[in-house]
Design an enzyme around this catalytic site. Structure first.
Site, PDB file in Angstrom:
ATOM      1  N   CYS A  86       0.838  -1.203   0.000  1.00  0.00           N
ATOM      2  CA  CYS A  86       0.000   0.000   0.000  1.00  0.00           C
ATOM      3  C   CYS A  86       0.877   1.259   0.000  1.00  0.00           C
ATOM      4  O   CYS A  86       1.527   1.554  -0.999  1.00  0.00           O
ATOM      5  CB  CYS A  86      -0.980  -0.043   1.178  1.00  0.00           C
ATOM      6  N   HIS A 181      -3.754  -4.961   0.862  1.00  0.00           N
ATOM      7  CA  HIS A 181      -3.184  -5.453   2.133  1.00  0.00           C
ATOM      8  C   HIS A 181      -3.224  -6.987   2.182  1.00  0.00           C
ATOM      9  O   HIS A 181      -4.257  -7.566   2.506  1.00  0.00           O
ATOM     10  CB  HIS A 181      -3.959  -4.868   3.321  1.00  0.00           C
ATOM     11  N   GLU A 183      -1.920  -8.843   4.367  1.00  0.00           N
ATOM     12  CA  GLU A 183      -1.884  -9.331   5.750  1.00  0.00           C
ATOM     13  C   GLU A 183      -3.265  -9.529   6.361  1.00  0.00           C
ATOM     14  O   GLU A 183      -3.410 -10.244   7.361  1.00  0.00           O
ATOM     15  CB  GLU A 183      -1.047  -8.387   6.626  1.00  0.00           C
TER      16      GLU A 183
END
Length: 525
Positions: A86, A181, A183
């Protein structure tokens, strides 16, 4: 000989994203050690850490604002793979000759990324095939700015309708940027993508497991402590319990645990701690029965912060008194975990990379001169729980809901009295028991009972009663920063209320707290 579990390591540079710690936990989950540092590290610090790869985190800031954070130039000349996430992708693009601009169409939430070119980062990783025959990834976006022009030596790997450069890559230098993202769990293939970067591209081995962490900790503890004795404040909470078990395995009877029963614990908790650690596991425990001392110090005090400070001060005084009796002790053990280290660290920018000790027990007498032992200081909470299981601690203890440090001292509103604590303990035990029976305990993030120092009229049989009120509280949350009140079934709440009023003499009314966070906090005090 134990394996060097820190042999391969990933450095995550933190630009301030709410997801940065989650990113680090995902890398650990893959089986590789990583550390989280602020973005403003020096070349010397990176060289000393010697990472196998570097990840640049997201950020709430904008790369196009003056003075916005940048990665150290050395990141791109260190010769290791780099993944920008990002904001991390955007600063990579700018620093390597590309351009970023503010987007008219911001992307927050789910998005579909279409794969346009082959890349080592996402080869054979997809969620679906679109009508045009392109592989598609379902991802989670959270950005206002976007890369408008990638650096000259990069290629476009993937895009969305509104984001032309959703993944960019320089395969030769092993530099990758993703605008989403990976994660967060909403990015379905996120863990596979991170695994590909960490294990495949960076060439790390998955050496970081519960078993190897324990093995490594025991070796290091024995080296640090030698033949000395150690003292630990054992509360029965997750961190101190796992610390106790690790030390016991490393040095046996040379560990002395001080368990302070402050009279503010849950029902039968003191007995359970003594039975488990003393009788079952054979630890050397000093039991300090101090209910009177705590309640006496709290007499007449009704302000929450004042109560917290008094409880903390009395605990330290008692712990000091016991520690001074242990003349052979040379070390103080603490259950400091990695998020504590991150929080208590500070750099010139107010972000974290300078590692400082986070003292869970403060104010020890200067003449004691104890060394500090912190066997959990590299671990996140989920890792601590996993090694606790490996060490033989029961699942229910390791995964039970959070309990505040001051205990019932902040769940009895206003002045704390023994009568109030006793009533609250019994009411809370009924609530928790019923949650387990209804298979709801693990479906809420935290549940507890609060004692309200107000009386309410009730009817029992033919008589009236004028007794105390308790409030039930249950919340659902991911990170405890925000929370929703749990929509527990009405019949369940009715059953809990009936049991408390009928079984706990002194309570006439039960209410349910339907406040979210914000505006309310999870605990009442």
């Amino acid at each position: 000989m134990t394996k060097n579990i820190h042999k391969h390591r990933i450095l995550i540079l933190d630009f301030g994203s709410q997801y940065t710690q989650l990113l680090a936990r995902r890398v650990r989950e893959i089986g590789v050690y990583c550390e989280l540092w602020a973005w403003d590290v020096t070349e010397a610090q990176i060289r000393e850490f010697n990472p196998s790869g570097i990840i640049l985190s997201g950020s709430p800031e904008s790369t196009i604002e003056n003075g916005s954070p940048r990665a150290p130039d050395y990141v791109f000349t260190a010769g290791v793979p780099v993944l920008g996430v990002c904001y991390g992708m955007q600063t990579m693009a700018i620093q390597l000759g590309g351009k970023v601009e503010s987007s008219n169409q911001r992307e927050f939430g789910y998005a579909q990324v279409e794969i346009k070119a082959d890349s080592a980062l996402i080869r054979d990783i997809k969620d679906a095939i679109n009508p045009a025959g392109e592989a598609v990834l379902d991802v989670w976006m959270s950005h206002g700015d976007k890369v408008a022009e990638i650096p000259a030596d990069f290629v476009t790997v993937a895009s969305t309708d509104t984001c032309p450069f959703a993944i960019m890559a320089n395969e030769e230098k092993r530099f990758y940027g993703v605008q989403f993202h990976p994660e967060v769990t909403h990015t379905k293939q996120g863990l596979r993508l991170l695994e590909r970067f960490v294990l495949g591209i960076c060439g790390c081995e998955a050496l970081w497991t519960s078993a190897t962490i324990i093995e490594d900790a025991i070796v290091r503890l024995r080296e640090q402590i030698g033949d000395d004795h150690v003292i630990l404040g054992l509360s029965g909470g997750v961190d101190s319990s796992v610390t106790a078990m690790l030390l016991h395995r490393a040095i046996g009877k040379r560990l002395t645990c001080v368990f302070v029963d402050n009279g503010l614990l849950r029902l039968n908790e003191a007995d359970q701690v003594l039975e488990m650690f003393g009788d079952k596991f054979g630890l050397n425990i000093v039991h300090v029965a101090a209910e009177d001392r705590f309640l006496s110090a709290l007499t007449g005090v009704d302000e929450p912060e004042a109560k917290r400070k008094i409880i903390g001060r009395v605990f330290v005084e008692l712990f000091d008194e016991e520690a001074c009796k242990q003349e052979q002790v040379k070390w103080l053990a603490q259950g400091t975990i990695y998020p504590d280290v991150i929080e208590s660290a500070a750099s010139a920018t107010g972000k974290a990379h300078v590692i400082k000790s986070h003292h869970n027990v403060g104010g020890l007498p200067k003449e004691m001169k104890l060394g500090l032992v912190e066997p959990l200081k590299e671990l996140f909470k989920d890792e601590v729980r996993k090694i606790g299981l490996e060490l033989g601690l029961p699942y229910d203890m390791l995964y039970r809901h959070p309990f505040p440090g001051p205990g019932l001292g902040v769940r009895v509103l206003g002045e704390v009295k023994k009568e109030y604590c006793d009533l609250l303990r019994r009411a809370d035990a009924i609530f928790i028991e019923e949650l387990h029976k209804a298979d709801l305990y693990n479906k809420v993030s935290q549940a507890f009972t609060v004692f309200l120092p107000v009386r309410s009229v009730g009817v029992m049989g033919d008589g009236r009663k004028y007794d105390w009120v308790v409030s039930l509280r249950a919340v659902e949350t991911v990170d405890f920063m925000t929370a929703h009140w749990a929509h527990l079934p009405y019949d369940f709440l009715g059953r809990v209320s009936n049991r408390i009023i009928n079984e706990v003499n002194g309570i006439s009314r039960v209410v349910y707290d339907i406040s979210g966070k914000p505006p309310a906090t999870i605990e009442w005090e």
